[in-house]
Write an enzyme that holds these catalytic residues in place. Structure first.
Site, PDB file in Angstrom:
ATOM      1  N   HIS A  28       0.812  -1.227   0.000  1.00  0.00           N
ATOM      2  CA  HIS A  28       0.000   0.000   0.000  1.00  0.00           C
ATOM      3  C   HIS A  28       0.839   1.269   0.000  1.00  0.00           C
ATOM      4  O   HIS A  28       0.464   2.276  -0.573  1.00  0.00           O
ATOM      5  CB  HIS A  28      -0.957   0.003   1.192  1.00  0.00           C
ATOM      6  CG  HIS A  28      -2.288  -0.557   0.807  1.00  0.00           C
ATOM      7  ND1 HIS A  28      -3.081  -1.242   1.663  1.00  0.00           N
ATOM      8  CD2 HIS A  28      -2.943  -0.535  -0.358  1.00  0.00           C
ATOM      9  CE1 HIS A  28      -4.172  -1.633   1.042  1.00  0.00           C
ATOM     10  NE2 HIS A  28      -4.111  -1.217  -0.188  1.00  0.00           N
ATOM     11  N   ARG A  36     -10.037   4.448  -2.117  1.00  0.00           N
ATOM     12  CA  ARG A  36      -9.661   3.717  -0.895  1.00  0.00           C
ATOM     13  C   ARG A  36      -9.979   4.622   0.295  1.00  0.00           C
ATOM     14  O   ARG A  36      -9.141   5.380   0.751  1.00  0.00           O
ATOM     15  CB  ARG A  36      -8.171   3.363  -0.926  1.00  0.00           C
ATOM     16  CG  ARG A  36      -7.803   2.310  -1.979  1.00  0.00           C
ATOM     17  CD  ARG A  36      -6.329   1.972  -1.916  1.00  0.00           C
ATOM     18  NE  ARG A  36      -5.978   0.750  -2.607  1.00  0.00           N
ATOM     19  CZ  ARG A  36      -5.432   0.700  -3.833  1.00  0.00           C
ATOM     20  NH1 ARG A  36      -5.186   1.815  -4.489  1.00  0.00           N
ATOM     21  NH2 ARG A  36      -5.136  -0.461  -4.387  1.00  0.00           N
ATOM     22  N   ARG A  83     -14.914   2.409  -1.766  1.00  0.00           N
ATOM     23  CA  ARG A  83     -14.778   1.183  -0.989  1.00  0.00           C
ATOM     24  C   ARG A  83     -14.849   1.556   0.490  1.00  0.00           C
ATOM     25  O   ARG A  83     -14.169   2.493   0.916  1.00  0.00           O
ATOM     26  CB  ARG A  83     -13.436   0.532  -1.309  1.00  0.00           C
ATOM     27  CG  ARG A  83     -13.147  -0.654  -0.427  1.00  0.00           C
ATOM     28  CD  ARG A  83     -11.895  -1.348  -0.846  1.00  0.00           C
ATOM     29  NE  ARG A  83     -10.709  -0.655  -0.360  1.00  0.00           N
ATOM     30  CZ  ARG A  83      -9.474  -1.034  -0.658  1.00  0.00           C
ATOM     31  NH1 ARG A  83      -9.290  -2.057  -1.474  1.00  0.00           N
ATOM     32  NH2 ARG A  83      -8.430  -0.408  -0.186  1.00  0.00           N
ATOM     33  N   GLU A 102     -11.519 -10.544  -3.686  1.00  0.00           N
ATOM     34  CA  GLU A 102     -10.088 -10.549  -3.387  1.00  0.00           C
ATOM     35  C   GLU A 102      -9.707 -11.652  -2.406  1.00  0.00           C
ATOM     36  O   GLU A 102      -8.554 -11.775  -2.027  1.00  0.00           O
ATOM     37  CB  GLU A 102      -9.653  -9.180  -2.862  1.00  0.00           C
ATOM     38  CG  GLU A 102     -10.445  -8.682  -1.684  1.00  0.00           C
ATOM     39  CD  GLU A 102     -10.050  -7.280  -1.240  1.00  0.00           C
ATOM     40  OE1 GLU A 102      -8.987  -6.786  -1.629  1.00  0.00           O
ATOM     41  OE2 GLU A 102     -10.828  -6.678  -0.473  1.00  0.00           O
ATOM     42  N   ASN A 125      -4.604  -7.661  -6.267  1.00  0.00           N
ATOM     43  CA  ASN A 125      -3.456  -7.541  -5.339  1.00  0.00           C
ATOM     44  C   ASN A 125      -3.596  -8.541  -4.198  1.00  0.00           C
ATOM     45  O   ASN A 125      -2.657  -9.261  -3.860  1.00  0.00           O
ATOM     46  CB  ASN A 125      -3.377  -6.132  -4.747  1.00  0.00           C
ATOM     47  CG  ASN A 125      -3.257  -5.064  -5.805  1.00  0.00           C
ATOM     48  OD1 ASN A 125      -2.938  -5.368  -6.937  1.00  0.00           O
ATOM     49  ND2 ASN A 125      -3.520  -3.827  -5.444  1.00  0.00           N
ATOM     50  N   ASP A 126      -4.778  -8.545  -3.591  1.00  0.00           N
ATOM     51  CA  ASP A 126      -4.995  -9.480  -2.481  1.00  0.00           C
ATOM     52  C   ASP A 126      -5.326 -10.876  -2.979  1.00  0.00           C
ATOM     53  O   ASP A 126      -4.891 -11.868  -2.394  1.00  0.00           O
ATOM     54  CB  ASP A 126      -6.115  -8.965  -1.563  1.00  0.00           C
ATOM     55  CG  ASP A 126      -5.585  -7.939  -0.583  1.00  0.00           C
ATOM     56  OD1 ASP A 126      -4.494  -8.167  -0.029  1.00  0.00           O
ATOM     57  OD2 ASP A 126      -6.238  -6.899  -0.382  1.00  0.00           O
ATOM     58  N   ARG A 131       2.195 -10.118   0.007  1.00  0.00           N
ATOM     59  CA  ARG A 131       2.531  -9.125  -1.009  1.00  0.00           C
ATOM     60  C   ARG A 131       3.483  -8.057  -0.491  1.00  0.00           C
ATOM     61  O   ARG A 131       4.051  -7.304  -1.263  1.00  0.00           O
ATOM     62  CB  ARG A 131       1.259  -8.484  -1.573  1.00  0.00           C
ATOM     63  CG  ARG A 131       0.534  -7.586  -0.619  1.00  0.00           C
ATOM     64  CD  ARG A 131      -0.871  -7.272  -1.106  1.00  0.00           C
ATOM     65  NE  ARG A 131      -1.056  -5.863  -1.378  1.00  0.00           N
ATOM     66  CZ  ARG A 131      -2.239  -5.274  -1.494  1.00  0.00           C
ATOM     67  NH1 ARG A 131      -3.350  -5.982  -1.402  1.00  0.00           N
ATOM     68  NH2 ARG A 131      -2.328  -4.004  -1.733  1.00  0.00           N
ATOM     69  N   CYS A 189      -9.624  -4.155 -10.396  1.00  0.00           N
ATOM     70  CA  CYS A 189      -9.041  -2.922  -9.859  1.00  0.00           C
ATOM     71  C   CYS A 189      -7.695  -3.146  -9.171  1.00  0.00           C
ATOM     72  O   CYS A 189      -7.148  -2.245  -8.560  1.00  0.00           O
ATOM     73  CB  CYS A 189     -10.011  -2.211  -8.922  1.00  0.00           C
ATOM     74  SG  CYS A 189     -10.389  -3.127  -7.447  1.00  0.00           S
TER      75      CYS A 189
HETATM   76  C1  PEP Z   1      -6.632  -5.332  -4.325  1.00  0.00           C
HETATM   77  O1  PEP Z   1      -6.539  -6.047  -3.336  1.00  0.00           O
HETATM   78  O2  PEP Z   1      -6.368  -5.708  -5.484  1.00  0.00           O
HETATM   79  C2  PEP Z   1      -7.070  -3.932  -4.195  1.00  0.00           C
HETATM   80  C3  PEP Z   1      -7.331  -3.197  -5.254  1.00  0.00           C
HETATM   81  O3  PEP Z   1      -7.157  -3.430  -2.957  1.00  0.00           O
HETATM   82  P1  PEP Z   1      -5.914  -2.989  -2.069  1.00  0.00           P
HETATM   83  O4  PEP Z   1      -4.705  -2.941  -2.957  1.00  0.00           O
HETATM   84  O5  PEP Z   1      -6.278  -1.666  -1.515  1.00  0.00           O
HETATM   85  O6  PEP Z   1      -5.863  -4.059  -1.039  1.00  0.00           O
HETATM   86 MG    MG Z   2      -7.343  -5.527  -1.413  1.00  0.00          MG
END
Ligand code: PEP
Ligand code: MG
Length: 581
Positions: free
Chosen positions: A191, A298, A335, A433, A456-457, A467, A504
């Site tokens: 993040h 976010r 979100r 996710e 990402n998650d 990650r 996303c």
């Molecule tokens: C994700 O998990 O892909 C996402 C977009 O949310 P974040 O990166 O804020 O966890």
């Molecule tokens: Mg996420």
């Protein structure tokens, strides 16, 4: 000295190194000589506050449990005046020029080592008391600072070199003084890296031991594209990275022409490209980079550095309505808070950004803290008439959670109607996710208005790869056959139920991966605003029938390397045309 890590936010940054180390929840950094007296004063103030607090506790214990139990706190009061503790910490501040927290931590380590070496169980027990007192002093130091920028007294431009950099720390600093960020940990989807890119602060992560190798006060130059970190660079090194930066800027500018062109494939399929943002002020820039809307706001970044007041319904209403106003008529997907307990500005004052990854986080936390969730939902629903709003729930892992979240929205709407307000219907959707959500996408699609795949998650939980941990980042593989299959599953579930599915996660911002996603039938994406022109360029050269064919071949491949080979072969002609610096 030259170090190389992962370039996670492009650009060149040059400044004076400030070293930050997290020791048991505290940040340690060096302070300039002229700030030493102030640091000593902070420590003395924390001691006086501790004295008051311990006296108070002692009285309470004496009246509740009897005077004989209160003696423990006499020992703690004596420690506050023991030269081994405060005097020694003052000496460390003066000689090593470090902040009070670092000095206290070092003092505690010294005392602990002494007690441990003693063969006396009584002394060993006292170790716990010293640690308790030091914990209290550090708490008081933090409380004394409030939510202020801890580096306000240092002269910029600064390069923060940290063992770990949390988004909440970055969010509370004066960014204009930050030339660059360097961290021992972290990766592209961390993040802090995402935030650095949004704020356009060059950053290099995953350096392992930069915070130990780089001396405070040295000049540091970083190249956030290549991952190079140069300590005390000479003229030749500076010229080299500046030349590289100019080439990068020229390349970026060459993409500018794509900003205003529609995102449409060569065979005429319309693609939606929206932006991921962390701050309300980023919405105009997203529009300027050619975004069709905000695909992910976010909202938890509203809380960073804001104190408890940031949770208030009216403060949130002001932020959401401003966001919707500035994006209108384009849609905005907000979100709900995706934080863990320690990141909420309640009780846990101070700098703490550690995200309990599999604990009370995201929708789980919102459902457990109804008052906070209701305030956020009321603020969102009140703001809804300002534009085109969608509400999205993070970290959903079951249909029950989606139902509970939607019920919470209905309750918030009811409360507002009770206040005489008109509440429009706002679509509510789910971040996909968590693997359990992806595998039950058909069931969730029956009850959600839309999906946003958070790759990402999803990748980290599917592949069991943290990650944020650079040591395993090479296993973080978006092209793993498991990821391709799970993406196909979610895309299909959305199509069958006729709900919108966007992607996303950071994956969509890579043109090669974008091709694969289009080939899997996905047509909506949300990414960092800066990545949109390049995505448009890639899409406008892509034929969807070809993308579908290459995705089908990729889905038959047994390994990530095989998938990559298929994609590279397919994209080779374009790659030759658009060689990136
Ligand atoms: C994700 O998990 O892909 C996402 C977009 O949310 P974040 O990166 O804020 O966890
Ligand atoms: Mg996420």
């Amino acid at each position: 000295m030259r170090l190389t890590g992962l370039g996670v936010s492009p650009g060149i940054g040059v400044g004076t190194a400030v070293i930050l180390r997290r020791a048991r929840g505290n940040f340690g950094f060096s302070v300039p000589t002229r700030r030493v007296p102030q640091e000593v004063e902070r420590l003395q103030a924390a001691r006086e506050a501790a004295r008051e607090q311990i006296r108070h506790i002692k009285e309470r214990i004496a009246s509740g449990a009897g005077a004989e139990h209160a003696y423990l706190f006499d020992a703690q009061l004596l420690m506050l005046d023991d030269s081994m503790l405060i005097d020694r910490a003052v000496e460390i501040i003066r000689t090593s020029r470090v902040n009070a927290e670092t000095a206290l931590q070092q003092t505690l380590d010294e005392i602990s080592a002494l007690f441990d070496s003693a063969d006396d169980p009584y002394l060993r027990e006292r170790r716990g008391d010293v640690s308790d007192v030091v914990g209290r002093l550090c708490g008081n130091l933090r409380a004394g600072d409030g939510q202020a920028d801890p580096f306000r007294a240092l002269e910029g431009p600064l390069v923060l070199v940290a063992d770990e950099l949390t988004p909440s720390l970055i969010a509370q600093l004066d960014w204009h003084r930050l030339a660059a960020l360097v961290s021992d940990e972290g990766s592209w989807t961390y993040h802090t890296a995402i935030l650095a890119r949004s704020l356009r602060i060059p950053a290099v992560a995953g350096l392992r031991n930069a915070s130990a190798l780089i001396a405070p006060g040295s000049t540091v130059a970083i190249d956030g594209a290549s991952g190079d970190v140069i300590v005390d660079p000479d003229e030749a090194a500076m010229t080299q990275i500046r030349t590289r930066e100019r080439t990068r800027i020229v390349y970026q500018q060459s993409l500018d022409e794509y900003r205003r062109l529609p995102a449409v494939t060569a065979d005429g399929v319309q693609i939606r490209l929206e932006a991921n943002i962390e701050s309300v002020d980023d919405a105009p820039r997203a529009h300027e980079r050619g975004a069709d809307g905000i695909g992910l706001f976010r909202s938890e970044f509203l809380l960073a550095g804001g104190g408890q007041g940031a949770l208030a319904e009216d403060a949130q209403y002001a932020a959401y309505s401003r966001l919707l106003d500035s994006a209108a008529p384009a849609p905005v997907t907000v979100r709900t808070f995706d934080v863990s307990e320690t990141q909420l500005p309640i009780e846990h004052a101070g700098i703490d950004g550690s995200r309990a990854p599999l604990g009370l986080r995201g929708i789980r936390l919102s459902l457990a803290m109804d008052e906070i969730f209701q305030a956020q939902l009321r603020a969102l629903l009140r703001a809804a008439p300002h534009g085109s709003l969608r509400i999205m729930f993070p970290f959903v892992s079951s249909v029950e959670e989606l139902r509970a979240a939607r019920e919470a929205v209905a309750r918030a709407a009811q409360t507002l109607r009770g206040r005489g307000l008109d509440v429009p219907r706002v679509p509510t959707g789910v971040m996909i996710e968590v693997p359990s959500a992806a595998l039950t996408a058909d069931l969730l699609a029956a009850e959600a208005d839309f999906f946003a795949i958070g790759t990402n998650d999803l990748i980290q939980y599917c592949l069991a790869v943290d990650r944020t941990d650079d040591r395993v980042s090479r296993l973080y593989e978006p092209l793993h056959p498991a990821i391709l299959r799970i993406l196909r599953l979610v895309a299909r579930a959305g199509r069958r139920r006729h709900i919108r599915v966007s992607v996303c996660g950071e994956m969509a911002a890579d043109p090669m991966l974008l091709t694969l996603l289009v080939g899997l039938g996905l047509t909506e994406f949300s990414m960092a605003a800066g990545a949109i022109p390049l995505a448009k360029q890639a899409l406008r050269e892509l034929n969807t029938a070809d993308a579908t064919r290459v995705a089908a071949r990729a889905l038959r491949a047994a390994t990530a390397a095989d998938v990559e080979r298929e994609l590279i072969e397919f994209l080779a002609p374009q790659a030759v045309r658009h060689a990136r610096p």
